[in-house]
Design a protein around this motif. Structure first.
Motif, short mmCIF file in Angstrom:
data_model
loop_
_atom_site.label_atom_id
_atom_site.label_comp_id
_atom_site.label_asym_id
_atom_site.label_seq_id
_atom_site.Cartn_x
_atom_site.Cartn_y
_atom_site.Cartn_z
N UNK A 231 38.26 58.22 100.06
CA UNK A 231 38.71 57.30 100.30
C UNK A 231 39.12 57.17 98.08
N UNK A 232 38.50 58.70 97.71
CA UNK A 232 38.84 58.18 96.17
C UNK A 232 40.54 58.05 96.21
N UNK A 233 41.07 58.28 96.82
CA UNK A 233 42.25 58.44 96.21
C UNK A 233 43.08 57.31 96.72
N UNK A 234 41.66 56.17 97.30
CA UNK A 234 43.21 54.94 97.69
C UNK A 234 42.34 53.93 96.28
N UNK A 235 41.18 53.89 95.29
CA UNK A 235 40.58 53.67 94.52
C UNK A 235 40.51 53.63 93.21
N UNK A 236 40.76 52.82 93.17
CA UNK A 236 41.14 52.35 90.63
C UNK A 236 40.15 52.95 90.37
N UNK A 237 39.94 53.35 88.70
CA UNK A 237 39.52 54.28 87.97
C UNK A 237 38.43 53.11 87.98
N UNK A 238 38.10 51.90 87.77
CA UNK A 238 37.09 51.25 87.81
C UNK A 238 36.33 50.96 89.14
N UNK A 239 37.15 51.38 90.55
CA UNK A 239 36.85 50.56 91.60
C UNK A 239 35.29 51.39 92.02
N UNK A 240 34.80 50.64 93.17
CA UNK A 240 33.53 50.88 93.68
C UNK A 240 33.06 51.13 95.08
N UNK A 241 32.25 52.53 95.16
CA UNK A 241 31.92 52.54 96.79
C UNK A 241 30.78 52.15 96.47
N UNK A 242 30.09 52.07 98.09
CA UNK A 242 29.09 51.50 98.51
C UNK A 242 28.57 52.22 99.94
N UNK A 243 27.51 52.74 99.59
CA UNK A 243 27.06 53.91 100.67
C UNK A 243 25.66 53.43 101.15
#
Length: 294
Positions: A231-243
């Motif tokens: 997931x981290x590899x397909x996110x921009x530096x200012x993206x958001x991950x919701x768990x």
């Protein structure tokens, strides 16, 4: 079902879907797979387990995996992830994406569609704040059965009563007998794809926001780490991950860091994140006078 058959089934499900079953879950397996066996004309779970080991049993294997990985969902589940979308993620990304006016959202393990449709309703409720913007919402799941329901957007009275405010029900759904269908403009805001989180993420593409809630809890630690790193590899530096509320990145990966003061929300660490992709022409229609569609 003998102990050796159950051991085979545990290995099979982990390989096919990442699902890790403990010894005390045998009752759950029996309750979910007995209907699969009956539908296939098999007399017992032992017959079903034997059948999925034979050549040309792909369709039956898929039925077994889907029966075991189908999880419940409901609108605005846990509330906080949607408050965070409205109050934190969306305002920040509207500022940082002002030049492109496009935001991409991926709901992994989207089940029967309530999570992506809840986000679509949040965007509609934002009104003029998002006028002229394009939003790509992608919902994926391992199960074809739940994706078919998500695409149709048809829910029972019980399902729409779980978490969905009555005002939104009347505003965004149409009653069809005893059922409710989310309106066509809302359905057009979400794309659906069958996808296994154990696969390569190369076909998913970069997304500004990733909802991956209440699915990591079913995996072992190595699988959790692998999924989070992908997931981290397909996110921009200012993206958001919701768990989910019971999930965390702590102790699993250094690729994400918690957003200070916001529960269940993470961002890629600046030193590890990829730069934001260059601006491209939007593929979806804009929200404003028209609809956001495929």
């Amino acid at each position: 079902m003998t102990p050796s058959e159950y051991e085979f089934l545990k290995r099979f499900l982990k390989t096919q879907s990442g699902l890790v079953l403990s010894d005390e879950k045998q009752y759950l397996v029996e309750s979910r797979l007995l209907p699969v066996a009956r539908k296939a004309g098999l007399a017992s779970l032992s017959d079903l387990i034997a059948a999925i080991q034979r050549p040309a049993s792909n369709a039956l294997q898929v039925s077994v995996v889907e029966a075991m990985t189908t999880n419940e969902s409901f609108f605005f589940r846990d509330k906080t992830p949607f408050d965070n979308f409205r109050d934190t993620m969306l305002p920040e990304l509207l500022k940082s994406r002002a030049s492109r006016r496009r935001i991409k959202i991926w709901c992994a393990a989207a089940s029967t569609g309530q999570e992506p449709y809840s986000l679509a309703m949040c965007l509609k409720e934002a009104g003029s704040k998002v006028a002229g913007w394009s939003f790509d919402i992608l919902g994926t799941d391992l199960s074809s059965e739940v994706l078919d329901k998500a695409k149709a957007g048809i829910y029972s009275q019980f399902e729409v009563q779980r978490g969905l405010p009555i005002q939104m029900l009347l505003k965004y759904f149409t009653q069809k007998g005893e059922l409710w269908q989310i309106n066509p403009d809302m359905r057009a805001m979400v794309k659906w794809r069958k996808f296994n989180l154990l696969e390569s993420f190369a076909t998913i593409g970069e997304h500004d926001i990733v909802y991956c809630r209440n699915v990591l809890i079913y995996f072992d630690q190595a699988t959790k780490i692998d999924i989070l790193q992908k997931i981290a590899k397909l996110m921009p530096s200012d993206g958001y991950l919701v768990l989910g509320a019971a999930e965390t990145v702590v102790g699993l990966t250094d690729a994400f860091q918690p957003v200070a003061g916001v529960r269940g929300l993470y961002q890629p660490k600046q030193s590890l994140a990829r730069p934001m992709a260059p601006v491209t022409a939007p593929r979806f229609a804009a929200i404003g006078g028209g609809l956001a569609g495929r």
